[in-house]
Every structure is written in structure tokens, then in C-alpha cells.
Write an enzyme that holds these catalytic residues in place. Structure first.
Site, PDB file in Angstrom:
ATOM      1  N   ASP A  13       0.844  -1.194   0.000  1.00  0.00           N
ATOM      2  CA  ASP A  13       0.000   0.000   0.000  1.00  0.00           C
ATOM      3  C   ASP A  13       0.882   1.248   0.000  1.00  0.00           C
ATOM      4  O   ASP A  13       1.944   1.251  -0.626  1.00  0.00           O
ATOM      5  CB  ASP A  13      -0.919  -0.046   1.227  1.00  0.00           C
ATOM      6  CG  ASP A  13      -2.257   0.632   0.994  1.00  0.00           C
ATOM      7  OD1 ASP A  13      -2.274   1.878   0.931  1.00  0.00           O
ATOM      8  OD2 ASP A  13      -3.270  -0.061   0.881  1.00  0.00           O
ATOM      9  N   HIS A  58      -3.524   6.000   3.751  1.00  0.00           N
ATOM     10  CA  HIS A  58      -4.303   4.836   3.346  1.00  0.00           C
ATOM     11  C   HIS A  58      -3.741   3.537   3.921  1.00  0.00           C
ATOM     12  O   HIS A  58      -4.478   2.711   4.477  1.00  0.00           O
ATOM     13  CB  HIS A  58      -4.307   4.798   1.811  1.00  0.00           C
ATOM     14  CG  HIS A  58      -5.262   3.822   1.201  1.00  0.00           C
ATOM     15  ND1 HIS A  58      -4.924   2.524   0.921  1.00  0.00           N
ATOM     16  CD2 HIS A  58      -6.554   3.966   0.794  1.00  0.00           C
ATOM     17  CE1 HIS A  58      -5.954   1.905   0.362  1.00  0.00           C
ATOM     18  NE2 HIS A  58      -6.951   2.764   0.282  1.00  0.00           N
ATOM     19  N   SER A 110     -11.316  -0.786  -0.032  1.00  0.00           N
ATOM     20  CA  SER A 110     -10.015  -0.769   0.637  1.00  0.00           C
ATOM     21  C   SER A 110     -10.150  -1.107   2.106  1.00  0.00           C
ATOM     22  O   SER A 110      -9.218  -1.663   2.705  1.00  0.00           O
ATOM     23  CB  SER A 110      -9.373   0.618   0.516  1.00  0.00           C
ATOM     24  OG  SER A 110      -8.802   0.808  -0.736  1.00  0.00           O
TER      25      SER A 110
END
Length: 360
Positions: free
Chosen positions: A122, A155, A329
Site C-alpha cells: 500500500d 491509506h 479498501s
């Protein structure tokens, strides 16, 4: 557009003196993906929701018997209400039981003494976050080619917390993979790419492919790929096959376009994960497809105007920062956390692991 081109540049300034300089530049192109994430619900506090909401908490005032703030985590335990730090009901969730049955699992399983490594491919991780600190087994930055996989986006830190934030630590949130020795293998495969006006943030397929194979070699038993794009990459698919050949399950977000499953989730080697809302319906944005989706898990949606219907997890702003986010996600690490937990419970065969998950 996949391929390689050669561009020849000639300098005509010396043509009249009988010389001609030329240079060749080889340019390669491969798909660039992006982290899958709808808007972040972030009002700037250590616990924050959409702008204008009041969700900043005193963590010590709202811990339950497990030492975790689960009153906001309807994805783990949804009794139909969201509570404040003082126990006041902030809002109601329409469908009690639309959750991961996390407390029930803890009660059934008891103490987890095994170990597992989870691969987070990620934007990186904030290594000193109170929910993640001391648990990074290996890290590498495939964007810059060094061993510093610090999160520059948020994220990746959010995803990691959903999968395996610390439990029984008296603060913050709880991860799906509770107890045991759950560690992270962190591959930063997303970051700033290009230069000047062509600069952007993305996840080059070459970095993703390298990250997958590296994480497998570092002992990860499950991989989280909360990223995607509309074009598949041969290198990524080969890397995913490498993972499956080594009994490693790659979990891939289906995407947030309310359409067909994006890549790499559309590859058969991936376990494609769609998102559900707090009514146990398909989230409004979640990509879908008969035969193309393997699992679905809570990813949140925008039913609640204050953001309570999003997923709360760790964030990269500070060591004690948390925000609500929503997306496939956020659904994917729910599945990855469960896979890691099952491995720590000695379900070490990847096919058996996935079969058990499909039964839940």
C-alpha cells in the site's frame, strides 16, 4: 498502451560541419493503479468524523473489557447503536448483527498463541503508531528503492489497523486479527511518481508485482492489496501466481466504481473482496460481478451524515491519530485480518483457510 518505445533525438546544429549527433531514449509504459479510497472522513482530531461532527474522544474513558474502543467499530460488533465515550447513544445503526461477529469469535477462540505475518502492499505504514508499533517484521519502499516504508498518504496505515491493530492495549481501536503474534510485512508500492506537471500519486504495476513477490519471500501468509485500476498487468498476475504457488492468499479490493471488478482483483489468482454497509447490503460504490467476487466484508457507506457508518481505524497524522474511511479498501483488510488469525490458529493451508472464510 503496454510496451516499450525508442525515441531518437537528433542535433542538427553541426550538420554543416559534417557531423550529426543523435541520442536514443527508451521509454517503457506499464499500468499505474491507485489506492482504492472514497473520501476520508477526517475532522482533524484523534478520533474524527465528517466536518462538523463531534467524535473526538478521551480514549481512556471509553475502553471496554478488552481495552479497546469498539463502541464506534460497528464492523466488529454491531448491536444497532453507536455510543459516545460516556455511553450516550450517538446514532442508531439500522441492522444489528451486520458485523464481523468479533466478540463472539474472541469468546469462542479464546487465547491465540500462534503467529502470522500479514503483507500490507500500500502507501506504507506509520511505524510508531500506538496500534502498530514494534510489529513491523520487514519493510521496503518500492517507489524509492530503500528500506523506509513510511506512509505519506494515510491509506496504508488505515488498512493495517483494520487488519490487525493491537488489542488489550488500553487505547485506540481493535484489529480483526486479535491476540497472538501478528506482524506486518510492509511493502510501499504506492507513492509520488513522475515529475513536474506529470507528477501524480499512484501504484505502478512494476512496484506492485515486486512487492507481492518480496512479501511472499518475507514470510507473509496473506497479502492485502487495497489498490486497483482498469487495466491488468502480466507482471502482477505472474506475481500473484507466485503467491498462490507458495500457499499465500492475496486479497484484492474489487474497486469503488459501482461496476465490474477492477484489476488486480479481477485476476483469478486474487481473492476479490467487495464491501458491505452497516445494513449488510452491498455498499453503493462497491464493484461487483457474478462469479467475480469471492468475499464481502464491512467497508462502510454514507448512510450516516456524521460519518459513523464509515470504518474507524488508525491514521498517519500522529502516533495516536484515527479517522473514519470507507471503501473496498477497508473491506479487504477485514478479510486479511481473518486469514492471519486463522493461520495463527494453525489453519496453515491456504485453500482450507479460504474455504473456512467462505463459510462465515
Amino acid at each position: 498502451l503496454n510496451g516499450t518505445w525508442t525515441l531518437e533525438i537528433q542535433d542538427d546544429s553541426k550538420r554543416d560541419r559534417g557531423t550529426l549527433n543523435s541520442w536514443s531514449i527508451t521509454v517503457s509504459y506499464a499500468p499505474v493503479e491507485t489506492p482504492n479510497s472514497p473520501p476520508t472522513a477526517d475532522a482533524g482530531g484523534p478520533y474524527s468524523g465528517l466536518p462538523g461532527s463531534d467524535i473526538t474522544l478521551d480514549a481512556s474513558a471509553s475502553t471496554d473489557s478488552e481495552g479497546t474502543i469498539v463502541s464506534y467499530q460497528w464492523d466488529l460488533d454491531n448491536d444497532g447503536k453507536i455510543y459516545s465515550a460516556t455511553g450516550a447513544v450517538l446514532t442508531t445503526a439500522p441492522s444489528a448483527g451486520a458485523d464481523m461477529d468479533w466478540p463472539e469469535a474472541m469468546a469462542e477462540v479464546g487465547t491465540v498463541s500462534g503467529s502470522a505475518r500479514i503483507g500490507i502492499l500500500d502507501t506504507g505504514i506509520r511505524a510508531d503508531h500506538e496500534e502498530l508499533v514494534g510489529r513491523i517484521a520487514a519493510q521496503y519502499n518500492f517507489i524509492k528503492g530503500n528500506t523506509n516504508a513510511a506512509d505519506d498518504h494515510g491509506h496504508g496505515t488505515h488498512v493495517a489497523g483494520i487488519a490487525a491493530a493491537s488489542t488489550n492495549n488500553g487505547t485506540g481501536v481493535a484489529g480483526v486479527a486479535f491476540g497472538g503474534d501478528i506482524q506486518f510485512v510492509v511493502g510501499k508500492v504506492c507513492g509520488e511518481i513522475g515529475q513536474g506537471r506529470f507528477k501524480s500519486y499512484g501504484c505502478p504495476s512494476s512496484a506492485v508485482a515486486e512487492g507481492i513477490m518480496w512479501a511472499v519471500d518475507q514470510g507473509a501468509v496473506a497479502l492485502n492489496l487495497s489498490l486497483g485500476g482498469s487495466v491488468g498487468s502480466d507482471a502482477e498476475q505472474a506475481a500473484l501466481q507466485y503467491a498462490r504457488d507458495n500457499d499465500v492468499l492475496p486479497f484484492c479490493a474489487t474497486g469503488n466504481d459501482d461496476g465490474p471488478v477492477s484489476y488486480p482483483g479481477a485476476f483469478p489468482e486474487c481473492v476479490a473482496v467487495a464491501a458491505t454497509d452497516w445494513e449488510d447490503n452491498r455498499a453503493s460504490y462497491s464493484n461487483y460481478g457474478v462469479g467475480d467476487v469471492d468475499l464481502a466484508a464491512p467497508g462502510g457507506d454514507d448512510e450516516d451524515p456524521n460519518g459513523y457508518s464509515y470504518i474507524l481505524s488508525s491514521y498517519y497524522d500522529a502516533p495516536d491519530s484515527y479517522v473514519f474511511m470507507a471503501g473496498t479498501s477497508m473491506a479487504t483488510p477485514q478479510a486479511v485480518g481473518l486469514a492471519g488469525l486463522l493461520h495463527a490458529l494453525e489453519v496453515t493451508d491456504d485453500d482450507a483457510n479460504l474455504d473456512l472464510m467462505k463459510l462465515t
